[in-house]
Design a protein around this motif. Structure first.
Motif, PDB file in Angstrom:
ATOM      1  N   LEU A 158       0.688  -1.257  -0.174  1.00  0.00           N
ATOM      2  CA  LEU A 158      -0.007   0.006  -0.029  1.00  0.00           C
ATOM      3  C   LEU A 158       0.751   1.414  -0.071  1.00  0.00           C
ATOM      4  N   SER A 159       0.283   2.307  -0.693  1.00  0.00           N
ATOM      5  CA  SER A 159       0.845   3.624  -0.531  1.00  0.00           C
ATOM      6  C   SER A 159       0.565   4.050   1.042  1.00  0.00           C
ATOM      7  N   GLU A 162      -2.765   5.140   1.502  1.00  0.00           N
ATOM      8  CA  GLU A 162      -3.627   3.915   1.793  1.00  0.00           C
ATOM      9  C   GLU A 162      -3.457   3.397   3.013  1.00  0.00           C
ATOM     10  N   THR A 188     -13.660  10.554  -2.092  1.00  0.00           N
ATOM     11  CA  THR A 188     -12.248  10.060  -2.178  1.00  0.00           C
ATOM     12  C   THR A 188     -11.681   9.084  -1.207  1.00  0.00           C
ATOM     13  N   THR A 191     -13.018   5.566  -2.721  1.00  0.00           N
ATOM     14  CA  THR A 191     -12.241   5.224  -3.888  1.00  0.00           C
ATOM     15  C   THR A 191     -10.976   4.502  -3.194  1.00  0.00           C
ATOM     16  N   TYR A 192     -10.397   5.292  -2.046  1.00  0.00           N
ATOM     17  CA  TYR A 192      -9.366   4.535  -1.322  1.00  0.00           C
ATOM     18  C   TYR A 192      -9.612   3.195  -0.763  1.00  0.00           C
ATOM     19  N   SER A 194     -11.991   1.241  -1.774  1.00  0.00           N
ATOM     20  CA  SER A 194     -12.090  -0.089  -2.741  1.00  0.00           C
ATOM     21  C   SER A 194     -10.674  -0.313  -3.028  1.00  0.00           C
ATOM     22  N   ARG A 195      -9.872   0.878  -3.428  1.00  0.00           N
ATOM     23  CA  ARG A 195      -8.565   0.191  -3.656  1.00  0.00           C
ATOM     24  C   ARG A 195      -7.903  -0.651  -2.885  1.00  0.00           C
ATOM     25  N   ILE A 196      -7.797  -0.244  -1.522  1.00  0.00           N
ATOM     26  CA  ILE A 196      -7.207  -1.022  -0.335  1.00  0.00           C
ATOM     27  C   ILE A 196      -7.845  -2.480  -0.348  1.00  0.00           C
ATOM     28  N   ALA A 198      -8.976  -4.148  -2.722  1.00  0.00           N
ATOM     29  CA  ALA A 198      -8.735  -5.107  -3.974  1.00  0.00           C
ATOM     30  C   ALA A 198      -7.289  -5.282  -3.827  1.00  0.00           C
ATOM     31  N   LYS A 199      -6.523  -4.446  -3.331  1.00  0.00           N
ATOM     32  CA  LYS A 199      -4.928  -4.881  -3.156  1.00  0.00           C
ATOM     33  C   LYS A 199      -4.611  -5.867  -2.080  1.00  0.00           C
TER      34      LYS A 199
END
Length: 219
Positions: A158-159, A162, A188, A191-192, A194-196, A198-199
């Motif tokens: 993760l960034s 994130e 926002t 969005t984060y 959902s990305r987390i 998935a990762k």
């Protein structure tokens, strides 16, 4: 309307839950099941939003049904409802994708609130279940250390931003509260999140929150 399935092998329990839930103007109990296998079939057939599953059921118990629902109808949010508060059941339910866990002696308002939270994509843990989770995380140091190592390896992808969002998930903050804390819009944050998910290959916020706690984020 929130479409709900209630699965319990005791007719009186199902009737009581139906009475409580249908007292809310935004909840509709569209199906009832007497065992886990029937629950999976009815959840698929009726396209329910939330399934309330008892743990102790014949044919297929609630935890097995939870796992099967994750394969057959992954969009269904599952709440585990039981008289048993063993921490092993709590953790297994959450780690396998359950949206929450509450005991059958919960107040009517708590039951309605849990269904609404699950339907909104949030996690819900009754106070009793929260205590069991805390106890489990504090117990078995060797197991906790192994979970921590595995969790830290997973979140390493993760960034920094994130990880900040994930840490607040671990604290149980909503998207709105996370946005206020990090000076981001709620959209926002979504969005984060959902990305987390998935990762990290997590099914929901509860699994991500447990992973954050295991990794020591926010400490």
């Amino acid at each position: 309307m929130i479409r709900v399935l209630v699965a319990d092998d005791e007719p009186l329990i199902r009737a009581g839950i139906r009475m409580i839930l249908t007292s809310a103007d935004d909840i509709d109990v569209v199906a009832e099941a007497t065992d886990g296998r029937e629950a999976v079939e009815l959840a698929r057939r009726h396209r329910v939003d939330v399934a309330l599953l008892d743990i102790q059921m014949p044919v297929m118990d609630g935890l097995a049904a939870l796992a099967e629902l994750g394969r057959v109808v992954p969009d269904v949010r599952v709440l585990i409802l039981t008289t048993f508060g063993e921490r092993e059941n709590v953790l297994r339910a959450l780690r396998e994708g359950g949206a929450g866990f509450l005991l059958k002696d919960s107040a009517p308002g708590e039951l309605i609130g849990a269904v609404r939270a699950a339907a909104a994509g949030n996690a819900y843990l009754s106070p009793a279940a929260t205590r069991h989770v805390a106890d489990s995380l504090a117990a078995a140091p060797a197991e906790a250390e192994a979970r921590g190592r595995a969790a830290r390896e997973r979140v390493a992808s993760l960034s920094e931003r994130e990880r900040e969002v994930l840490a607040l998930l671990g604290e149980g903050l909503s998207n709105a509260d996370t946005g206020r804390r990090l000076h981001m819009s709620e959209a926002t944050v979504k969005t984060y999140v959902s990305r987390i998910l998935a990762k990290l290959d997590c099914d929901n916020r509860v699994q991500a929150a447990l992973l954050a706690r295991d990794a020591g984020l926010g400490e």
